[in-house]
Structures are given as structure tokens and as C-alpha cells.
Design a protein around this motif. Structure first.
Motif, PDB file in Angstrom:
ATOM      1  N   PRO A 309      -3.958  28.740  20.130  1.00  0.00           N
ATOM      2  CA  PRO A 309      -3.079  29.679  19.386  1.00  0.00           C
ATOM      3  C   PRO A 309      -3.252  29.584  17.877  1.00  0.00           C
ATOM      4  O   PRO A 309      -3.135  30.577  17.163  1.00  0.00           O
ATOM      5  CB  PRO A 309      -1.671  29.259  19.818  1.00  0.00           C
ATOM      6  CG  PRO A 309      -1.851  28.554  21.127  1.00  0.00           C
ATOM      7  CD  PRO A 309      -3.187  27.889  21.061  1.00  0.00           C
ATOM      8  N   GLU A 310      -3.526  28.379  17.360  1.00  0.00           N
ATOM      9  CA  GLU A 310      -3.623  28.221  15.903  1.00  0.00           C
ATOM     10  C   GLU A 310      -4.840  28.915  15.312  1.00  0.00           C
ATOM     11  O   GLU A 310      -4.951  29.049  14.084  1.00  0.00           O
ATOM     12  CB  GLU A 310      -3.630  26.734  15.521  1.00  0.00           C
ATOM     13  CG  GLU A 310      -4.812  25.945  16.032  1.00  0.00           C
ATOM     14  CD  GLU A 310      -4.546  25.303  17.390  1.00  0.00           C
ATOM     15  OE1 GLU A 310      -5.262  24.363  17.748  1.00  0.00           O
ATOM     16  OE2 GLU A 310      -3.597  25.765  18.078  1.00  0.00           O
ATOM     17  N   LEU A 311      -5.787  29.346  16.148  1.00  0.00           N
ATOM     18  CA  LEU A 311      -6.959  30.058  15.635  1.00  0.00           C
ATOM     19  C   LEU A 311      -6.715  31.556  15.457  1.00  0.00           C
ATOM     20  O   LEU A 311      -7.508  32.242  14.845  1.00  0.00           O
ATOM     21  CB  LEU A 311      -8.161  29.857  16.577  1.00  0.00           C
ATOM     22  CG  LEU A 311      -8.707  28.437  16.699  1.00  0.00           C
ATOM     23  CD1 LEU A 311      -9.983  28.435  17.520  1.00  0.00           C
ATOM     24  CD2 LEU A 311      -8.981  27.839  15.315  1.00  0.00           C
ATOM     25  N   HIS A 312      -5.624  32.058  16.007  1.00  0.00           N
ATOM     26  CA  HIS A 312      -5.365  33.497  15.951  1.00  0.00           C
ATOM     27  C   HIS A 312      -4.787  33.905  14.585  1.00  0.00           C
ATOM     28  O   HIS A 312      -3.964  33.193  14.008  1.00  0.00           O
ATOM     29  CB  HIS A 312      -4.383  33.915  17.044  1.00  0.00           C
ATOM     30  CG  HIS A 312      -5.005  33.946  18.407  1.00  0.00           C
ATOM     31  ND1 HIS A 312      -5.773  34.977  18.854  1.00  0.00           N
ATOM     32  CD2 HIS A 312      -4.949  33.034  19.418  1.00  0.00           C
ATOM     33  CE1 HIS A 312      -6.183  34.721  20.085  1.00  0.00           C
ATOM     34  NE2 HIS A 312      -5.710  33.546  20.445  1.00  0.00           N
ATOM     35  N   VAL A 313      -5.228  35.032  14.106  1.00  0.00           N
ATOM     36  CA  VAL A 313      -4.623  35.642  12.914  1.00  0.00           C
ATOM     37  C   VAL A 313      -3.205  36.059  13.267  1.00  0.00           C
ATOM     38  O   VAL A 313      -2.984  36.667  14.329  1.00  0.00           O
ATOM     39  CB  VAL A 313      -5.446  36.853  12.454  1.00  0.00           C
ATOM     40  CG1 VAL A 313      -4.712  37.622  11.366  1.00  0.00           C
ATOM     41  CG2 VAL A 313      -6.822  36.422  11.965  1.00  0.00           C
ATOM     42  N   PRO A 314      -2.214  35.759  12.455  1.00  0.00           N
ATOM     43  CA  PRO A 314      -0.833  36.166  12.766  1.00  0.00           C
ATOM     44  C   PRO A 314      -0.723  37.676  12.980  1.00  0.00           C
ATOM     45  O   PRO A 314      -1.279  38.469  12.226  1.00  0.00           O
ATOM     46  CB  PRO A 314      -0.051  35.728  11.524  1.00  0.00           C
ATOM     47  CG  PRO A 314      -0.857  34.616  10.932  1.00  0.00           C
ATOM     48  CD  PRO A 314      -2.290  34.971  11.207  1.00  0.00           C
ATOM     49  N   ALA A 315      -0.019  38.054  14.036  1.00  0.00           N
ATOM     50  CA  ALA A 315       0.162  39.476  14.386  1.00  0.00           C
ATOM     51  C   ALA A 315       1.303  40.044  13.562  1.00  0.00           C
ATOM     52  O   ALA A 315       2.423  40.266  14.071  1.00  0.00           O
ATOM     53  CB  ALA A 315       0.406  39.636  15.871  1.00  0.00           C
ATOM     54  N   VAL A 316       1.045  40.271  12.281  1.00  0.00           N
ATOM     55  CA  VAL A 316       2.085  40.791  11.390  1.00  0.00           C
ATOM     56  C   VAL A 316       2.410  42.241  11.708  1.00  0.00           C
ATOM     57  O   VAL A 316       3.556  42.689  11.586  1.00  0.00           O
ATOM     58  CB  VAL A 316       1.611  40.660   9.911  1.00  0.00           C
ATOM     59  CG1 VAL A 316       2.643  41.267   8.968  1.00  0.00           C
ATOM     60  CG2 VAL A 316       1.361  39.212   9.572  1.00  0.00           C
ATOM     61  N   TYR A 317       1.423  43.001  12.162  1.00  0.00           N
ATOM     62  CA  TYR A 317       1.637  44.421  12.434  1.00  0.00           C
ATOM     63  C   TYR A 317       1.609  44.669  13.927  1.00  0.00           C
ATOM     64  O   TYR A 317       0.872  44.004  14.663  1.00  0.00           O
ATOM     65  CB  TYR A 317       0.537  45.248  11.750  1.00  0.00           C
ATOM     66  CG  TYR A 317       0.531  45.074  10.254  1.00  0.00           C
ATOM     67  CD1 TYR A 317       1.448  45.748   9.459  1.00  0.00           C
ATOM     68  CD2 TYR A 317      -0.362  44.191   9.639  1.00  0.00           C
ATOM     69  CE1 TYR A 317       1.460  45.573   8.088  1.00  0.00           C
ATOM     70  CE2 TYR A 317      -0.371  44.012   8.281  1.00  0.00           C
ATOM     71  CZ  TYR A 317       0.544  44.707   7.494  1.00  0.00           C
ATOM     72  OH  TYR A 317       0.561  44.524   6.126  1.00  0.00           O
TER      73      TYR A 317
END
Length: 317
Positions: A309-317
């Protein structure tokens, strides 16, 4: 961007009445928006554009849908030209020259928009280094010339010496005179080597450049386009005019002639330039093998490893 704020800054004596000026500013803003739309443009999107999207009423404007339709058609032709250049190992060089804000970059962008960047590339060299200034003037341009099957677009070129370097005093009269003596032979040599050389000068009026500079000043997304050199070139309009006139007169040769693109109307300038460029190289369709998408291999013993999970870009949108 406040349209009224820009209107106040522009002299009515050089541009016209306030109504016409506001119309021109709105046309400039619409063109910036259309630049993003063009990236997604295809037949399906084109068909969905409503009939009522014509520009603000302007006797010289071109209907947006007509512009998009023709641009897409010409870009299809550019792909056919690209295929021909690759298949026949042609070497095509196109020079884009003109005053700051004349529309060179916009035209180049529309040429390259749908082409293969491995085939068609743009060269925009920075100011020469100390070492380059001690070299033969044309030396730093030579490595960027095309091999067989390539197209190179120069966003400004060796003609800097006849323009910005001369007007800004970066070279002396002897340097300029030597350039004028040398450049015809240099270009004849390129043509004899098999290079197809096309030279465009984008021409705009004093008032139009003034408007475009003010638009850039007031647009945070375009302020980066204005350098101190650009602003100084605005002050030296007449010096640039004299330099341009001598350049065209002394470097317009049968082997590599100049073509002037009327640039006040950006859309027409782009379409006219691309249409003309397509006429400079006789081309036709190149036969291609049918493209068949292969079936993906499935291996029963393969199991996909979960991504932490820490490799994922935060899903801000």
C-alpha cells in the motif's frame, strides 16, 4: 484573467476600439483552451461538437469546428508524410523563424502533436556556451541535423545571428557579414547532401505582438514564455524589422528559399503552414502489414504479488 484589465493597458490608437479589442482578447483565451481540446481530438469527439461553437463574431475569425476538422485532416496527412519519410529514408529540416510571440511554437506543436517523437523532433537550442562561441558558428547546429528517415523542426535556428544576436549586440558587424556570406553555401551544402530544407518566417503586426505580450504578462500559465530578452525585443521592434528585411533579401536562394506565413490569425497560420509543408515533399501511402494483437500467455503457476500500500500514489481525486 481579467479581460478588462488588459483592455485598459493597450493603446486604443494602435489596436482599435474597445469592443474589437475585447473580442480579440477573448479569441486568445479561447485558443488557449482549444490547445488542450486538440490533444483529445478525434473523429468521435469532432462529431459531438455542437454546431453553435463558432467563435465570437469576427469577420476574420475561422469557425472552431471548421478549424478542428481541417487540423485533424492535415495531421492525418502529416502521418502519411512521416511514413513516407521513414520508408524512403528522407531527411527533412524545417526552420521556424519570426518575432517573439509570432506563433512559431504553436505551429510546431500542431505539426508534432500526432507524430512519432522518434521520427519527428524539435530542436530549440539555448544561448551558446563559452566554448560554442569559440567554434565555427554553424557547428552547434550540425549534430542536430537528421539522419535518413527523420524530420527535424528548428524552433529558431542559425538565423539567430541575423536576428537576435545582431539586434542585441551579441555579435559584431563583421560576424553578421560573414554569416551572410556563409549561410547560402552552408544551406546549399545541406541540400546537396540530400536534406530537404524548408524555411518559414512567421509575420505579425506591431499591434498584434503588443497584444500577445500583454496576454502573457497577465496569464500565470504563460508568463514563463516572457524572458527579459523578449521584453527588450519589443522595445527594438524597428531594429528587428530592418534586420529581418536584410535577412530575407540576402538569404533567399533558389536552393533554400523563404516562405512567409501571415501569423496574425493563429489558426489560419497553423493550417496554412501545415498545408504548405505537405506540398514540399511528394508522398503517397506506404503499405503496412496488418496489425494483429496477439493473445496473452497464461501460465497456471503464476500468481501476482500484491503491491504494498505504501507504494501507491494517494487517491486524492
Amino acid at each position: 484573467m481579467a479581460v478588462q484589465g488588459i483592455v485598459v493597458e493597450i493603446s486604443m490608437s494602435t489596436v482599435g476600439n474597445g469592443t474589437n479589442l475585447e473580442r480579440r482578447i477573448q479569441e486568445e483565451l479561447a485558443d488557449s483552451i482549444d490547445e488542450e481540446l486538440e490533444q483529445e481530438l478525434g473523429d468521435d469527439l469532432l462529431a459531438r461538437l455542437p454546431e453553435g461553437i463558432a467563435d465570437i463574431d469576427s469577420p476574420q475569425g475561422i469557425d472552431r469546428k471548421a478549424y478542428f476538422t481541417e487540423l485533424l485532416r492535415l495531421q492525418r496527412e502529416l502521418i502519411r508524410l512521416q511514413d513516407w519519410v521513414v520508408a524512403h529514408k528522407l531527411k527533412l529540416v524545417v526552420l521556424f523563424e519570426g518575432r517573439d510571440s509570432a506563433g512559431k511554437g504553436g505551429a510546431i506543436k500542431r505539426v508534432t502533436q500526432r507524430l512519432n517523437p522518434r521520427v519527428c523532433r524539435t530542436v530549440a537550442l539555448p544561448a551558446p556556451t563559452e566554448r560554442e562561441r569559440s567554434q565555427w558558428y554553424f557547428q552547434r547546429y550540425v549534430p542536430h541535423l537528421p539522419a535518413g528517415g527523420e524530420i527535424v523542426l528548428f524552433d529558431r535556428s542559425w538565423y539567430n545571428r541575423a536576428g537576435v544576436e545582431r539586434v542585441m549586440g551579441f555579435c559584431g558587424p563583421d560576424d553578421v557579414e560573414e554569416f551572410f556570406r556563409t549561410v547560402p553555401e552552408f544551406e546549399r551544402m545541406l541540400v546537396r547532401s540530400g536534406i530537404i530544407l524548408v524555411k518559414y518566417w512567421f509575420s505579425i503586426t506591431d499591434a498584434e505582438q503588443n497584444l500577445r505580450f500583454l496576454m502573457r504578462i497577465h496569464d500565470p500559465l504563460k508568463q514563463w514564455k516572457l524572458s527579459p530578452m523578449d521584453l527588450e525585443s519589443r522595445r527594438r521592434w524597428e531594429d528587428y524589422t530592418k534586420a529581418k528585411e536584410e535577412m530575407l533579401a540576402r538569404t533567399h536562394i533558389p536552393e533554400a528559399r523563404w516562405w512567409v506565413v501571415e501569423g496574425n490569425d493563429k489558426r489560419r497560420a497553423r493550417l496554412n503552414c501545415i498545408h504548405h509543408l505537405l506540398q514540399q515533399v511528394p508522398y503517397s501511402d506506404v503499405a503496412h502489414q496488418p496489425i494483429i494483437l496477439p493473445q496473452r500467455d497464461h501460465k497456471p503457476d503464476y500468481a501476482r504479488t500484491p503491491v504494498p500500500p505504501e507504494l501507491h500514489v494517494p487517491a486524492v481525486y
